[in-house]
Write an enzyme that holds these catalytic residues in place. Structure first.
Site, short mmCIF file in Angstrom:
data_model
loop_
_atom_site.label_atom_id
_atom_site.label_comp_id
_atom_site.label_asym_id
_atom_site.label_seq_id
_atom_site.Cartn_x
_atom_site.Cartn_y
_atom_site.Cartn_z
CB SER C 46 -0.92 0.00 1.22
OG SER C 46 -1.83 -1.09 1.13
CG ASN C 47 2.77 2.84 3.26
OD1 ASN C 47 2.36 3.99 3.38
ND2 ASN C 47 2.43 1.87 4.09
CE LYS C 165 1.13 -4.24 5.51
NZ LYS C 165 1.07 -3.31 6.63
N GLY C 190 0.49 -4.65 11.40
CA GLY C 190 0.51 -3.80 10.22
C GLY C 190 0.36 -2.31 10.51
#
Lengths: 303, 303, 303, 303
Positions: C46-47, C165, C190
């Site tokens: 996602s990052n 996660k 997470g």
């Protein structure tokens, strides 16, 4: 059997002064509305801050409403409490004080336990015990419980449950009620922004905050919808969208009360923890009222 | 200045029989818990169905709790109402009835109006007027209002606001309170499933439904966490996850009351609109208790 | 059988320049992190803005990561797509490019259809087809689907599903996974704000955005937690809460990238529709980093 | 300037067989619909499972649609992707394949970053680059992003943004768009259960899943609404509420595809992770279709 009225019923505000019910202000507002073609009044609903009041206070407000209303104005009272027993007690007391029907918001503190079965039992117990008809009140933004079509249509078969105020904003749900209800079961639109849409779908009327500040306009929307004059009705409805948003979603009861004061009503203070609108909000509300052409004293406007 | 205790405080149930408070059952439960190392009791909180009771009834329950508790057991009472004025009145009456502190759930009917400013003013007004310390109660699943870190830490500076019961489930939020609080401001974990995690982060104790049915186990989790015996604490905590889920999220107060009855307590009826668990739910609860090794009379277990 | 590592794995950002992957910047960051005790890297999570990239672009980033990482650094790649078939294709390509395991976010566009049965079938199909182990990714804030304990523990029995996660923020859920998992099934926290709490409950490590900007501090939290030095670990964790909030909830990937640039990394641009932080947000981020004592070049800090 | 049509446009399903696009089935359906008074087709929208397809696959479906449609049928294609760049690429390719306008669902993976400013920039970039008009797509149940009235009316001023499909279900929001739009900006109702209500408020048409299975009935609702024959329109709308619920909220695309197969269309398989309806759901869908009087071959019904 009491027949609930068609048309527009404002959920009228309860003016407070110094923390107490301001009877004179309350009557002054009703005298203005008495000159309109409203179908009646809802006292101590969500816009009436009933949730802040003791049963004694609610009885006093209902009595004042019963005394002040013009002949022919129907009187509803909000009497829902978290417990079934206390809802029954308050409903009976409100009927004794002059309410012709009671509007019952569902319990919601233990909302994950508020299954259809629990809600069905609650409403049937209240309706069995109440001397006046019960109106269901679906308003997830205040009482975060979702009614199902099956629940409502089941309850609509109870001889003492006569209608619903539908304030979820979901017109597909409203449609499913309208499609399946017995004809005597009244369906009231509960959101000012959806008044016309709900009426065109066949709803019998509206119980909307907007009718506190724009009673004649709401009545006109109703009458135009019934007459099939859709374009004219739309113009009115669209012209009031911003006003409705401002006195409900944006600023709540404090915003509604400020708007009423601006328009010549006597709305009084809100009860803490509600807080009055600040200067910036006040200016915004005034400009929205101005843009909608609602400024001017209500007595003049209702002549 | 009253110092709030560290340790475990059950939010004790209120037994009803035929719709009325069952004093004898209430005392019987407290006599069992008096033999444990609990730090005190919370009467009329969410698991105590305080939301269903009149002020008079709450006073009566608090008086009964004050009379029945063993020496040294701290007595908290839930006194939050929707209106600031009524919260103040009930808080003062509860203090008069023997409560050493009051737990105040926030108003939430008009939740979009419950800004930080409104909540701050509400809690300060209550704390100013209350004769006993105020404990904040953050529980969005029942009262759908979110506290901010800034709000809580601001209120923590008020001389009569002494702690918080944190039941949002958000341990990052709990951490932010723990990181910024004055040392005298007590932080209680409000979720049985997060008891160990919260204590390891530095919370002072727990006010958790689970302590109604597993008081000694909750105390042990607390003591092991303080002693740094993490593995043993984890085993206890993990072994109670299913029980906690069953008596809170899955089946609510009715589930908790059934579990208590199974374990030898006298939990009594729930108040309508809550409904008792059905046969299937009852069997499920019993099997979860069995699997967790909680069966057997509580008097035997607490020796 | 590949054993997933314990410890801290940053979900590393993907630097863009003029809309394209900036390989040099990407490698420069990895060279800094290579000097730490991180356990590995997650690319295109996602990052890492994997959701914006084509499969070809993801392959290129994974190849670059495989080439740049120090010996012993584990390489995970995010490969979840909305369709099962495309997730399989991308997972196989990522493995071919050097990923040692794949992190699979659940499909969520049709979220009301993502029942346990649908998710179970999806993950089993991906795990059956993938040449490298699959790690489940629970992140309702990005992919609004809720995993159940039963689903996760069922999937944990699949020979090619090796971990999760957990980014829902619900530590009771994390606990239920920890309580029931096979010992070889890795559980990664997470959320940076919950890193310590999760580790104390028994999680094996953390895959947290925070490790991009505070890798050594995250490693220290892990090592202190394992060593039972809770107070020291808490001080570190509490000191990073504001930083974590700023680079995740408050300002998202753009905030994280700005923080990295301030700290001497080469984070590059975000991909539209993401927008860079404005001047006010930038100043706020800088002041939060300053307050947490994170300023100074990372190379100096990691010596 | 391309003028978007008034009337009913089904978001047509994409039949799959063995995981691939089933061109023959797709054409067979369009040949049935070609005999109706629909205004056109939306290919690769939410009901078309566009989110599962690669750009190449979408191009192929659009080409097939362009070839199969009858003269005068407008062709829209769903082309929204998470990244601005990829949305532009796909929009241009779809236009090249024959789409006369593109429907763009907003990015939502990083939904807390999808501010009005980010969405405004995204849509303007797409509209600037697209060779055909852009239609906004507001569908929080799939892409959990809320449009504001200000955002939509601002974008409505862009010369290449020609309309909106409004699938939030909030008719007050729809009203605010209708009240403020330029007259050339088309507003399509996106929910079959709200088709009549939206049309009575002034919407130009509907793009609703229901039109896959009840095209002529949806067209009739539109025509009756335009003609002011409200009662007749209501009867049709109310009679389709259960069907609409079943093929959208209750059973999603798999439900819609089963209903189509029952009615004589060739809907094909859903793409995993979607799963076909089970036997119980299938029976329920069939009984709902039966009750609504929709059984019988579509070719017969459209004569």
């Amino acid at each position: 059997m009491t027949e609930l009225p068609r048309g527009i019923i404002p959920p009228i505000v309860t003016p407070f002064r110094g923390g107490s019910f301001d009877d004179a202000a309350f009557r002054a507002n009703i005298e203005i509305w008495n000159r309109t073609s409203l179908a009646g009044y809802l006292a101590c609903g969500s816009n009436g801050e009933g949730v802040f009041m003791t049963d004694d206070e609610i009885v006093r407000v209902v009595e004042a409403g019963a005394a002040a209303r013009a002949r022919g104005m129907f009187l509803l009272a909000g009497t829902g409490r978290e417990s079934t027993r206390r809802t029954i007690e308050l409903s009976r007391r409100a009927a004794g004080a002059g309410a012709e029907a009671v509007l019952v918001v569902p319990p919601s503190y233990y909302r994950s336990s508020m299954t259809d079965a629990a809600l069905d039992a609650h409403y049937r117990a209240v309706a069995d015990a109440s001397e006046v008809p019960v109106v269901l009140y679906h308003v997830p933004k205040f009482s975060p419980v979702q009614f199902s079509t099956r629940l409502v249509l089941g309850l609509a078969g109870h001889p003492n449950i006569h209608g619903i105020k539908e304030t979820s904003g979901d017109l597909a749900f409203l449609s499913s009620i309208l499609a399946g209800r017995p004809t005597s079961f009244r369906v009231y639109v509960g959101s000012g922004g959806l008044l016309l849409a709900g009426l065109l779908l066949g709803a019998d009327g509206g119980i909307v905050a907007l009718a506190n500040v724009a009673p004649s306009e709401c009545v006109a929307i109703h009458d135009l919808a019934v007459a099939g004059k859709i374009e004219e009705a739309r113009r009115l409805q669209f012209g009031l969208l911003a006003v409705n948003h401002t006195i409900t979603n944006a600023h709540g009861v404090a915003g509604l009360k400020h708007a009423m004061d601006v328009l010549g009503y006597s709305a009084g203070e809100v009860a803490p923890p509600l807080q009055p609108v600040g200067a910036k909000e006040a200016a915004e509300i005034e400009s929205v009222l101005e843009a909608a052409g609602l400024r001017g004293s209500p007595s003049r406007r209702h002549v």
